[in-house]
Design a protein around this motif. Structure first.
Motif, PDB file in Angstrom:
ATOM      1  N   ASP A 325       0.949  -0.940  -0.079  1.00 61.88           N
ATOM      2  CA  ASP A 325      -0.144   0.088  -0.012  1.00 61.88           C
ATOM      3  C   ASP A 325       0.965   1.337  -0.046  1.00 61.88           C
ATOM      4  OD1 ASP A 325       1.007   0.318   2.539  1.00 61.88           O
ATOM      5  OD2 ASP A 325      -0.803  -0.283   3.636  1.00 61.88           O
ATOM      6  N   ARG A 326       0.169   2.413   0.330  1.00 57.40           N
ATOM      7  CA  ARG A 326       0.939   3.491  -0.096  1.00 57.40           C
ATOM      8  C   ARG A 326       2.043   3.756   1.126  1.00 57.40           C
ATOM      9  NH1 ARG A 326      -3.847   7.943  -1.567  1.00 57.40           N
ATOM     10  NH2 ARG A 326      -4.357   7.061  -3.638  1.00 57.40           N
ATOM     11  N   THR A 327       1.758   3.235   2.269  1.00 56.12           N
ATOM     12  CA  THR A 327       2.751   3.160   3.445  1.00 56.12           C
ATOM     13  C   THR A 327       3.955   2.292   3.091  1.00 56.12           C
ATOM     14  OG1 THR A 327       1.513   1.698   4.886  1.00 56.12           O
ATOM     15  CG2 THR A 327       1.003   3.851   4.803  1.00 56.12           C
ATOM     16  N   GLY A 328       3.852   1.250   2.205  1.00 55.06           N
ATOM     17  CA  GLY A 328       4.823   0.285   2.165  1.00 55.06           C
ATOM     18  C   GLY A 328       4.512  -1.008   2.859  1.00 55.06           C
ATOM     19  N   GLU A 329       3.416  -0.905   3.427  1.00 51.82           N
ATOM     20  CA  GLU A 329       2.986  -2.388   4.095  1.00 51.82           C
ATOM     21  C   GLU A 329       2.537  -3.255   2.973  1.00 51.82           C
ATOM     22  OE1 GLU A 329      -0.009  -4.036   7.482  1.00 51.82           O
ATOM     23  OE2 GLU A 329       0.210  -1.693   7.066  1.00 51.82           O
ATOM     24  N   THR A 330       2.766  -4.410   3.175  1.00 46.73           N
ATOM     25  CA  THR A 330       2.658  -5.642   2.400  1.00 46.73           C
ATOM     26  C   THR A 330       1.105  -6.117   2.470  1.00 46.73           C
ATOM     27  OG1 THR A 330       4.553  -6.651   2.347  1.00 46.73           O
ATOM     28  CG2 THR A 330       2.949  -7.970   1.558  1.00 46.73           C
ATOM     29  N   ILE A 331       0.282  -5.943   1.487  1.00 48.05           N
ATOM     30  CA  ILE A 331      -1.244  -6.089   1.429  1.00 48.05           C
ATOM     31  C   ILE A 331      -1.544  -7.313   0.500  1.00 48.05           C
ATOM     32  CG2 ILE A 331      -1.802  -3.944   2.048  1.00 48.05           C
ATOM     33  CD1 ILE A 331      -2.460  -3.457  -0.888  1.00 48.05           C
ATOM     34  N   GLY A 332      -0.687  -8.035  -0.049  1.00 49.43           N
ATOM     35  CA  GLY A 332      -1.096  -8.927  -1.098  1.00 49.43           C
ATOM     36  C   GLY A 332       0.392  -9.257  -1.833  1.00 49.43           C
ATOM     37  N   ARG A 333       0.013 -10.341  -2.573  1.00 49.49           N
ATOM     38  CA  ARG A 333       0.947 -10.813  -3.724  1.00 49.49           C
ATOM     39  C   ARG A 333       0.375 -10.990  -5.028  1.00 49.49           C
ATOM     40  NH1 ARG A 333       4.058 -15.764  -4.198  1.00 49.49           N
ATOM     41  NH2 ARG A 333       2.718 -16.776  -2.714  1.00 49.49           N
ATOM     42  N   LEU A 334       1.189 -10.731  -6.052  1.00 51.41           N
ATOM     43  CA  LEU A 334       0.672 -11.264  -7.626  1.00 51.41           C
ATOM     44  C   LEU A 334       1.633 -12.452  -8.026  1.00 51.41           C
ATOM     45  CD1 LEU A 334       0.290  -7.995  -9.413  1.00 51.41           C
ATOM     46  CD2 LEU A 334      -1.437  -9.240  -8.438  1.00 51.41           C
ATOM     47  N   LEU A 335       0.911 -13.404  -8.243  1.00 54.33           N
ATOM     48  CA  LEU A 335       1.758 -14.554  -9.051  1.00 54.33           C
ATOM     49  C   LEU A 335       1.422 -14.456 -10.629  1.00 54.33           C
ATOM     50  CD1 LEU A 335       1.527 -18.022  -7.210  1.00 54.33           C
ATOM     51  CD2 LEU A 335       3.285 -16.595  -7.328  1.00 54.33           C
ATOM     52  N   MET A 336       2.416 -14.691 -11.351  1.00 57.46           N
ATOM     53  CA  MET A 336       2.331 -14.358 -12.750  1.00 57.46           C
ATOM     54  C   MET A 336       2.691 -15.653 -13.413  1.00 57.46           C
ATOM     55  SD  MET A 336       3.483 -11.521 -15.286  1.00 57.46           S
ATOM     56  CE  MET A 336       2.170 -10.462 -14.996  1.00 57.46           C
ATOM     57  N   LEU A 337       1.980 -16.322 -14.268  1.00 56.51           N
ATOM     58  CA  LEU A 337       2.534 -17.592 -14.937  1.00 56.51           C
ATOM     59  C   LEU A 337       2.790 -17.008 -16.275  1.00 56.51           C
ATOM     60  CD1 LEU A 337       1.109 -18.537 -12.176  1.00 56.51           C
ATOM     61  CD2 LEU A 337       0.494 -20.554 -13.522  1.00 56.51           C
ATOM     62  N   ILE A 338       3.909 -17.520 -16.913  1.00 56.85           N
ATOM     63  CA  ILE A 338       4.164 -17.114 -18.296  1.00 56.85           C
ATOM     64  C   ILE A 338       4.461 -18.485 -18.924  1.00 56.85           C
ATOM     65  CG2 ILE A 338       5.913 -15.996 -19.949  1.00 56.85           C
ATOM     66  CD1 ILE A 338       6.328 -14.062 -17.578  1.00 56.85           C
ATOM     67  N   ASP A 339       3.747 -18.764 -19.991  1.00 53.98           N
ATOM     68  CA  ASP A 339       3.912 -20.207 -20.700  1.00 53.98           C
ATOM     69  C   ASP A 339       5.255 -20.179 -21.608  1.00 53.98           C
ATOM     70  OD1 ASP A 339       3.695 -22.168 -22.385  1.00 53.98           O
ATOM     71  OD2 ASP A 339       1.803 -22.053 -22.911  1.00 53.98           O
ATOM     72  N   VAL A 340       6.465 -20.953 -21.242  1.00 51.53           N
ATOM     73  CA  VAL A 340       7.405 -20.922 -21.850  1.00 51.53           C
ATOM     74  C   VAL A 340       7.944 -22.262 -22.295  1.00 51.53           C
ATOM     75  CG1 VAL A 340       8.346 -19.054 -20.122  1.00 51.53           C
ATOM     76  CG2 VAL A 340       8.584 -21.512 -19.471  1.00 51.53           C
ATOM     77  N   THR A 341       6.661 -23.047 -22.764  1.00 49.58           N
ATOM     78  CA  THR A 341       6.911 -24.030 -23.336  1.00 49.58           C
ATOM     79  C   THR A 341       7.658 -24.268 -24.569  1.00 49.58           C
ATOM     80  OG1 THR A 341       4.584 -24.636 -22.395  1.00 49.58           O
ATOM     81  CG2 THR A 341       5.401 -26.302 -23.875  1.00 49.58           C
ATOM     82  N   GLU A 342       7.282 -23.421 -25.462  1.00 51.21           N
ATOM     83  CA  GLU A 342       8.070 -23.476 -26.713  1.00 51.21           C
ATOM     84  C   GLU A 342       9.600 -23.278 -26.616  1.00 51.21           C
ATOM     85  OE1 GLU A 342       7.434 -24.699 -29.459  1.00 51.21           O
ATOM     86  OE2 GLU A 342       5.106 -25.309 -28.488  1.00 51.21           O
TER      87      GLU A 342
END
Length: 519
Positions: A325-342
Motif C-alpha cells: 500500500d502507500r505506506t509500504g506495508e505488504t497487502i498481498g501478492r501477485l503470481l504471474m504464470l508465463i507459458d515458456v513451453t516453446e
C-alpha cells in the motif's frame, strides 16, 4: 392540495431531467476519459427525452396533446433499457458483436413506430382517455398487444442489467465497489418503479420512473464528483487483466486467492470461482500436482515448473511480486504464470545439440571432457578412485562397406543400448568419435573398470545385431586406465586408455586390456 402534489411531481420530474441532461453533457465533455462514453451519452440522452416529455405530458389538457408527448416519451423510454444493458455489459467487460447490438434495438424501434402510428391500428393503446376527478388532466389507457411486448422487453433488459451487476460484486475489487453499487442502484430503482407502475399501485396511477431517475441521476453526479465513477472504472482494469496472455493470481496478505484472470484458468483447469477465498498452499498441489515452489511467498521469486494440461506437459515460469500500500506495508501478492513451453523446448533442443550426440543421445566429446575434468578433480581432492575406459567397434568400416551406412548407424545404436543396461547410474557415457566411445567411472578402481568392460564386451558378443534380414556379430575392443595420483590429468588418462585399447586390437580385437605403465 392535490394540485400542489401534482405540481411537486412535475417539479421533481423536471429536476430529474436537468440532472440527466447534465450527465449527458458531462459524459460528452469527458468522452475521451470515460470507457464506453458513447453508450452512456445515448443512454442519458434517451432518458432525458423521456423525462422532459413526461413533464410536458402532465401539463397537457387534451388527449391529442398528451398523445403527442407520449410519442416523444417513447423515443426515449423505448431505447433506454437496451442502452442501459449495453452500458452494463461494457462496464463488466463483455463485448457485444455489432449485429447482436443492432438486434437489441429491433423491439424498441417497433415500439416507437407502434406508438407513433397507434391511431391507425391501436396495437399499442386500444384506447386513451382523460381521467375524471383528478387535479390535473391525466390520461388513462387500455393497453394493446405491443404494450405488453414493450413492457416485457423493457423489464427484461433492466432485470438482466441488475443481475449482471450483482454477479460482478464478489469479483470486483473493493476500491471499485462504490461505482458498482451506484450502477446497480441506478438500474434497480427504475426497474422497481416500472414494476409498481404496471401493478397500478402508484399515486394517481402516475409513472414514478421519471421521479426515481431524479434520485439515480443525483447519485451518478455525486459519484462522479466524489470518486470519478465512470471516469476511472474497473472496466479498464478488468479488460487489461483479462486480456493479459500471462496468467495472474491475486493473493491477499494471508495468501488466500482473491482473484485470477481467464489466462490462468486455462493454464490451471482446476482453478474455478470456488477457489476464491482458499489458501494457495492448499490449492497449488491440487492444481499442478507439485508442491508450492520453495520461496513461493517471497518477492521476486522466479521458477520454471512443469505440469500437465489436457494431457500435455507444459512449462510455466512462475513469478512472484509483493503488492504494497502507500505506506509500504505488504497487502498481498501477485503470481504471474508465463507459458515458456516453446522456449523451454527450444532451449532443450539447443542444449541437446550442444552437449549430446544426435544419433545416440549420449554426451558428445566436448561435454564428456568438461564433466570428466570435474569428476577427476573431485576424486583427486577427496582421494577417491576414478577410471576411464575407451572402446570402439571392431571392423566398423567392413560393416559400413558390406551392409551400408544405415546398418552402420544401427550397429552404433545397438552397442549403446546394450552398454547402457550394464553401466552404473553415475557413469559418464559419451560418443567419443565415429565408432569410438568413452566411459568415466567414478569410485571405480582399474580392476573394477576392467571387470565392467568385460561384462559389456561379453554382452556385445552374445547379442548380435539383426538388421535387414541379416545377423551381424558386432564386437568391441576396450582399453581401461585408472587415475593413480594427483599429478594425473584427463589428457594423460585418456591417452593411457587409448594405448590399452590399441593393445587389445593388436592382441586380436574383441577383448579388454588395462593400461600397464612402464617402470
Amino acid at each position: 392540495m392535490e394540485t400542489n402534489i401534482i405540481t411537486m411531481f412535475i417539479t421533481l420530474v423536471a429536476t430529474s431531467g436537468v440532472f440527466t441532461l447534465f450527465l449527458c453533457l458531462y459524459a460528452y465533455v469527458k468522452r475521451k476519459e470515460i470507457p464506453g462514453a458513447r453508450t452512456f451519452i445515448w443512454y442519458t440522452a434517451s432518458m432525458a427525452i423521456y423525462i422532459f416529455a413526461v413533464a410536458f405530458e402532465w401539463t397537457s389538457d387534451t388527449v391529442e396533446e398528451i398523445m403527442r408527448w407520449t410519442v416523444l416519451e417513447y423515443l426515449g423510454i423505448a431505447f433506454a433499457p437496451p442502452l442501459g444493458l449495453l452500458l452494463v455489459l461494457q462496464y463488466i467487460g463483455k463485448s457485444v458483436p455489432r449485429k447482436v447490438a443492432a438486434l437489441m434495438f429491433v423491439v424498441p424501434a417497433v415500439t416507437f413506430l407502434s406508438v407513433a402510428t397507434n391511431e391507425w391500428h391501436h396495437l399499442f393503446y386500444k384506447s386513451i382517455f382523460l381521467r375524471e376527478n383528478t387535479p390535473s388532466p391525466l390520461a388513462d389507457v387500455e393497453i394493446g398487444e405491443m404494450y405488453i411486448v414493450h413492457g416485457a422487453y423493457t423489464f427484461g433488459c433492466m432485470l438482466a442489467s441488475v443481475v449482471l451487476l450483482v454477479r460482478q460484486w464478489f469479483r470486483t475489487n473493493r476500491a471499485f465497489r462504490l461505482q458498482l453499487a451506484t450502477l446497480t442502484i441506478g438500474q434497480f430503482l427504475p426497474m422497481v418503479g416500472a414494476f409498481l407502475y404496471l401493478m397500478g399501485v402508484t399515486p394517481y396511477g402516475m409513472d414514478p420512473v421519471p421521479m426515481v431517475l431524479c434520485l439515480t441521476s443525483g447519485m451518478y453526479i455525486w459519484a462522479m464528483v466524489s470518486s470519478r465513477v465512470l471516469t476511472i472504472v474497473p472496466i479498464a482494469k478488468e479488460r487489461l487483466f483479462e486480456s493479459l496472455r500471462e496468467g495472474v493470481i491475486v493473493l491477499d496478505a494471508t495468501e488466500r486467492i482473491v482473484d485470477f484472470n481467464a489466462a490462468v484458468a486455462r493454464m490451471m483447469p482446476g482453478l474455478t470461482a470456488s477457489s476464491v477465498g482458499t489458501f494457495l498452499r492448499d490449492e497449488w498441489p491440487r492444481l499442478t500436482g507439485s508442491p508450492l515452489p520453495v520461496g513461493g511467498t517471497g518477492d521476486g521469486m522466479q521458477e520454471v515448473m512443469v505440469w500437465t494440461v489436457k494431457g500435455e506437459d507444459v512449462s510455466y515460469q512462475v513469478r512472484s511480486s509483493l503488492v504494497r500500500d502507500r505506506t509500504g506495508e505488504t497487502i498481498g501478492r501477485l503470481l504471474m504464470l508465463i507459458d515458456v513451453t516453446e522456449q523451454k523446448r527450444l532451449q532443450d533442443k539447443l542444449t541437446q545439440m550442444a552437449y549430446f550426440d544426435g544419433l545416440t543421445k549420449l554426451l558428445n566429446r566436448a561435454r564428456f571432457v568438461q564433466r570428466s575434468r570435474e569428476l577427476l578433480s573431485s576424486a583427486q581432492r577427496f582421494g577417491l578412485p576414478v577410471s576411464f575406459v575407451l572402446f570402439d567397434i571392431d571392423s566398423f568400416k567392413r560393416i559400413n562397406d558390406t551392409y551400408g551406412h544405415d546398418v552402420g548407424d544401427q550397429a552404433i545404436v545397438h552397442v549403446v543400448s546394450i552398454a547402457k543396461r550394464l553401466l552404473p547410474p553415475d557413469a559418464l557415457f559419451a560418443r567419443y568419435g565415429g565408432e569410438e566411445f568413452a566411459l568415466a567411472l567414478p569410485s571405480a578402481t582399474g580392476l573394477e573398470a576392467v571387470e565392467l568392460a568385460e561384462r559389456v564386451r561379453a554382452a556385445f558378443e552374445a547379442e548380435p545385431l539383426r538388421a535387414g534380414g541379416e545377423t551381424i556379430l558386432v564386437t568391441s575392443s576396450f582399453g581401461a586406465a585408472e587415475a593413480r595420483g594427483s599429478d594425473d590429468t584427463l589428457e594423460s588418462l585418456l591417452r593411457d586408455a587409448d594405448a590399452a585399447l590399441y593393445a587389445a586390437k593388436r592382441a586380436g580385437r574383441n577383448r579388454v586390456r588395462a593400461f600397464e605403465p612402464t617402470t
